[in-house]
Design a protein around this motif. Structure first.
Motif, PDB file in Angstrom:
ATOM      1  N   ILE A   1       0.862  -1.172   0.000  1.00 27.50           N
ATOM      2  CA  ILE A   1       0.000   0.000   0.000  1.00 27.50           C
ATOM      3  C   ILE A   1       0.906   1.232   0.000  1.00 27.50           C
ATOM      4  N   ASP A   2       0.363   2.379  -0.406  1.00 25.67           N
ATOM      5  CA  ASP A   2       1.134   3.606  -0.296  1.00 25.67           C
ATOM      6  C   ASP A   2       1.532   3.811   1.161  1.00 25.67           C
ATOM      7  N   LEU A   3       2.804   4.144   1.377  1.00 25.27           N
ATOM      8  CA  LEU A   3       3.344   4.313   2.728  1.00 25.27           C
ATOM      9  C   LEU A   3       3.210   3.038   3.565  1.00 25.27           C
ATOM     10  N   GLY A   4       3.403   1.908   2.904  1.00 25.60           N
ATOM     11  CA  GLY A   4       3.364   0.631   3.593  1.00 25.60           C
ATOM     12  C   GLY A   4       4.596   0.402   4.451  1.00 25.60           C
ATOM     13  N   TYR A   5       4.424  -0.411   5.479  1.00 24.41           N
ATOM     14  CA  TYR A   5       5.510  -0.755   6.388  1.00 24.41           C
ATOM     15  C   TYR A   5       6.014  -2.177   6.132  1.00 24.41           C
ATOM     16  N   THR A   6       7.204  -2.462   6.671  1.00 20.56           N
ATOM     17  CA  THR A   6       7.714  -3.824   6.777  1.00 20.56           C
ATOM     18  C   THR A   6       7.575  -4.267   8.224  1.00 20.56           C
ATOM     19  N   TYR A   7       7.039  -5.473   8.409  1.00 18.48           N
ATOM     20  CA  TYR A   7       6.909  -6.055   9.746  1.00 18.48           C
ATOM     21  C   TYR A   7       7.810  -7.285   9.831  1.00 18.48           C
TER      22      TYR A   7
ATOM     23  N   VAL B   1       6.582 -17.624  18.346  1.00 20.57           N
ATOM     24  CA  VAL B   1       6.958 -17.370  19.737  1.00 20.57           C
ATOM     25  C   VAL B   1       6.968 -15.873  20.049  1.00 20.57           C
ATOM     26  N   ASN B   2       7.680 -15.100  19.244  1.00 21.89           N
ATOM     27  CA  ASN B   2       7.848 -13.677  19.498  1.00 21.89           C
ATOM     28  C   ASN B   2       6.838 -12.839  18.725  1.00 21.89           C
ATOM     29  N   ALA B   3       6.436 -11.732  19.307  1.00 27.73           N
ATOM     30  CA  ALA B   3       5.495 -10.830  18.663  1.00 27.73           C
ATOM     31  C   ALA B   3       6.152 -10.134  17.477  1.00 27.73           C
ATOM     32  N   ALA B   4       5.345  -9.831  16.454  1.00 26.70           N
ATOM     33  CA  ALA B   4       5.847  -9.120  15.286  1.00 26.70           C
ATOM     34  C   ALA B   4       6.224  -7.691  15.667  1.00 26.70           C
ATOM     35  N   VAL B   5       7.234  -7.142  14.933  1.00 30.64           N
ATOM     36  CA  VAL B   5       7.718  -5.786  15.192  1.00 30.64           C
ATOM     37  C   VAL B   5       7.720  -5.000  13.894  1.00 30.64           C
ATOM     38  N   ARG B   6       7.163  -3.783  13.936  1.00 27.48           N
ATOM     39  CA  ARG B   6       7.185  -2.916  12.760  1.00 27.48           C
ATOM     40  C   ARG B   6       8.563  -2.297  12.630  1.00 27.48           C
ATOM     41  N   ARG B   7       9.139  -2.351  11.410  1.00 26.76           N
ATOM     42  CA  ARG B   7      10.487  -1.851  11.191  1.00 26.76           C
ATOM     43  C   ARG B   7      10.442  -0.555  10.384  1.00 26.76           C
ATOM     44  N   ASP B   8      10.221   0.556  11.098  1.00 30.87           N
ATOM     45  CA  ASP B   8      10.056   1.857  10.459  1.00 30.87           C
ATOM     46  C   ASP B   8      11.284   2.303   9.686  1.00 30.87           C
ATOM     47  N   ALA B   9      12.472   1.958  10.154  1.00 29.32           N
ATOM     48  CA  ALA B   9      13.699   2.433   9.517  1.00 29.32           C
ATOM     49  C   ALA B   9      13.864   1.906   8.092  1.00 29.32           C
ATOM     50  N   MET B  10      13.144   0.843   7.745  1.00 24.22           N
ATOM     51  CA  MET B  10      13.252   0.264   6.409  1.00 24.22           C
ATOM     52  C   MET B  10      12.472   1.059   5.373  1.00 24.22           C
ATOM     53  N   GLY B  11      11.819   2.127   5.792  1.00 23.95           N
ATOM     54  CA  GLY B  11      11.140   3.003   4.851  1.00 23.95           C
ATOM     55  C   GLY B  11       9.673   2.677   4.693  1.00 23.95           C
ATOM     56  N   ARG B  12       8.957   3.651   4.120  1.00 27.46           N
ATOM     57  CA  ARG B  12       7.529   3.489   3.849  1.00 27.46           C
ATOM     58  C   ARG B  12       7.271   3.769   2.368  1.00 27.46           C
ATOM     59  N   PHE B  13       6.801   2.763   1.680  1.00 25.56           N
ATOM     60  CA  PHE B  13       6.412   2.885   0.280  1.00 25.56           C
ATOM     61  C   PHE B  13       5.566   1.680  -0.071  1.00 25.56           C
ATOM     62  N   LYS B  14       5.115   1.572  -1.302  1.00 31.11           N
ATOM     63  CA  LYS B  14       4.270   0.453  -1.710  1.00 31.11           C
ATOM     64  C   LYS B  14       5.151  -0.777  -1.860  1.00 31.11           C
ATOM     65  N   LYS B  15       5.307  -1.479  -0.755  1.00 30.16           N
ATOM     66  CA  LYS B  15       6.296  -2.551  -0.674  1.00 30.16           C
ATOM     67  C   LYS B  15       5.775  -3.855  -1.269  1.00 30.16           C
ATOM     68  N   GLU B  16       6.698  -4.595  -1.840  1.00 30.50           N
ATOM     69  CA  GLU B  16       6.353  -5.890  -2.416  1.00 30.50           C
ATOM     70  C   GLU B  16       7.189  -6.990  -1.767  1.00 30.50           C
ATOM     71  N   ALA B  17       8.487  -7.015  -2.081  1.00 33.82           N
ATOM     72  CA  ALA B  17       9.328  -8.130  -1.631  1.00 33.82           C
ATOM     73  C   ALA B  17      10.611  -7.616  -1.000  1.00 33.82           C
ATOM     74  N   ALA B  18      11.269  -8.515  -0.256  1.00 35.71           N
ATOM     75  CA  ALA B  18      12.559  -8.223   0.373  1.00 35.71           C
ATOM     76  C   ALA B  18      13.459  -9.437   0.226  1.00 35.71           C
TER      77      ALA B  18
ATOM     78  N   PRO C   1      13.048   8.497   4.806  1.00 37.44           N
ATOM     79  CA  PRO C   1      12.483   7.152   4.599  1.00 37.44           C
ATOM     80  C   PRO C   1      10.997   7.056   4.908  1.00 37.44           C
ATOM     81  N   ASP C   2      10.456   8.018   5.666  1.00 36.57           N
ATOM     82  CA  ASP C   2       9.039   8.006   6.002  1.00 36.57           C
ATOM     83  C   ASP C   2       8.165   8.242   4.776  1.00 36.57           C
ATOM     84  N   GLY C   3       8.738   8.832   3.723  1.00 40.54           N
ATOM     85  CA  GLY C   3       8.016   8.960   2.458  1.00 40.54           C
ATOM     86  C   GLY C   3       6.876   9.951   2.448  1.00 40.54           C
ATOM     87  N   SER C   4       6.841  10.881   3.385  1.00 44.17           N
ATOM     88  CA  SER C   4       5.759  11.865   3.427  1.00 44.17           C
ATOM     89  C   SER C   4       6.331  13.233   3.821  1.00 44.17           C
TER      90      SER C   4
END
Length: 383
Positions: A148-154, A161-178, A232-235
């Motif tokens: 999505i526009d300004l999408g995050y990576t989690y 076992v461990n809770a998911a964490v949002r990784r803001d430093a990886m940037g915000r954009f319409k993300k697909e793959a890593a 990297p926040d894209g806004s």
């Protein structure tokens, strides 16, 4: 996977782009990979699951969207998308994204025992939006990306076992793959827009994605350079429009790294690219406009078989195939789904032993996200 090297240059549009790639052997290929016979032979008639496979291979459906996973109490998520496998003691885990709007987006997982029986299924990420291709890390986590526009990576835990964490430093954009590159200690990322960019994230500490630098690939005078994205926040300015001479890619999709090369796909022009991280060059490995009788169209998710060096590219459209690209520069169908014309193939991934291939039909035979189907293919994969 062995390294693939640039063979010749040609002109596409206004820029000079290197064509052709091969393994570490002499080659005289004049074009990107060409249509040819599959090393596995021709496809046989559809099996009971509607899968056309080479002789010696079999399929089974391991999960269906909106239905309880057999042997568990977990309801498999709708619109299954990107996926990866992880070793888990004597068995393994297959994690899968859900390309759905919040709160139904996120990711789930299937746990298999040593014999391939599903023994557990569970949710690993909830409340996110349109989680698409994603990517695995060397430290056994799963990067779930929002398309999505300004999408995050989690960053998620496929072991549950461990809770998911949002990784803001990886940037915000319409993300697909890593795809992680442990040699240069960076994570490549694709962007699914028609004028998208190709990114890499350099963590401050490898293995910790909480901080670091987002960079974008630029091209000037034929030379490639990675440059820092200022915001990297894209806004308010999108990340792809912040740096001069950003190299554009038409609809970035799947991404896969092996032995110094990051392969990624662009659906807008039906290409497979190969970024040579060692020499900082990029080539077109496959282009359906330059391949007579091209078997591969609607290029999307991509993975590789480590032992053989084969790439496996899934289609979003076309005739619903996963095609193989061999070290001998041949592209051919590996499997095809019958009756899935309103779907797309997603999440191809091999189990740790390399003898089982998992993938999903995102909307199955119904054309609805609630009708997704996740498959396993077993057989004599090349070593």
């Amino acid at each position: 996977m062995h390294r693939r090297n640039v063979l010749r240059a040609a002109v596409v549009g206004t820029g000079s782009v290197a064509f052709g790639f091969t393994m570490t052997r002499p080659s005289f290929a004049a074009y990107p990979v060409q249509t040819g016979p599959s090393p596995y032979g021709s496809l046989q008639s559809a099996d009971a699951n509607g899968v056309l496979l080479p002789q010696g291979f079999t399929s089974r459906i391991v999960a269906r969207s909106s239905q309880t996973v057999p042997g568990t109490s977990y309801t498999w998520h709708g619109a299954p998308d990107g996926g990866a496998c992880y070793a888990d003691g004597t068995g393994w885990i297959y994690t899968s994204n859900a390309e759905l709007s919040a709160p139904a987006g996120g990711a789930g997982a299937l746990r298999f025992d040593a014999s391939g029986n599903v023994i557990d299924a569970y949710r690993t990420l909830t409340g996110t939006r349109r989680n698409c291709a994603g990517g695995a890390t060397p430290w056994q986590t799963w990067l779930s990306c929002e398309e999505i526009d300004l999408g995050y990576t989690y960053e998620t835990d496929p072991f549950g076992v461990n809770a998911a964490v949002r990784r803001d430093a990886m940037g915000r954009f319409k993300k697909e793959a890593a795809a992680c590159d442990p040699d240069r200690k960076v994570v490549y990322q694709t962007e699914d827009v028609s004028d998208g960019a190709f990114y890499r994230f350099k963590p401050t500490t490898w293995g910790d994605l909480s901080s670091g630098t987002l960079e974008v690939l630029t091209e000037s005078g034929g030379a490639l350079t990675w440059r820092t994205v200022p915001d990297p926040d894209g806004s308010p300015t999108a990340t792809r429009n912040q740096v001069a001479n950003t190299k554009r890619f038409n609809g970035g999709e799947g991404c896969y790294y092996a032995e110094g090369v990051c392969f990624f796909t662009t659906k807008g022009d039906n290409r497979v690219w190969a970024y040579d991280a060692v020499n900082n060059t990029i080539v077109i490995a496959y282009d359906d406009n330059l391949t007579p009788n091209p078997p591969l169209s609607g290029v999307d998710n991509i993975t590789g078989a480590t032992a053989s060096g084969d790439l496996f590219v899934a289609e979003d459209g076309g005739n619903q195939e996963i095609c193989i690209i061999t070290p001998d520069d041949i592209v051919a169908p590996f499997l095809r789904l019958s009756g899935h014309g309103s779907s797309e193939i997603t999440g191809p991934a091999f189990n740790p032993a390399g003898n089982r291939l998992y993938f999903s039909s995102q909307r199955g035979t119904t054309g609805s996200s609630s009708g997704g189907m996740t498959f396993e293919v077993t057989g004599p994969f090349r070593s």
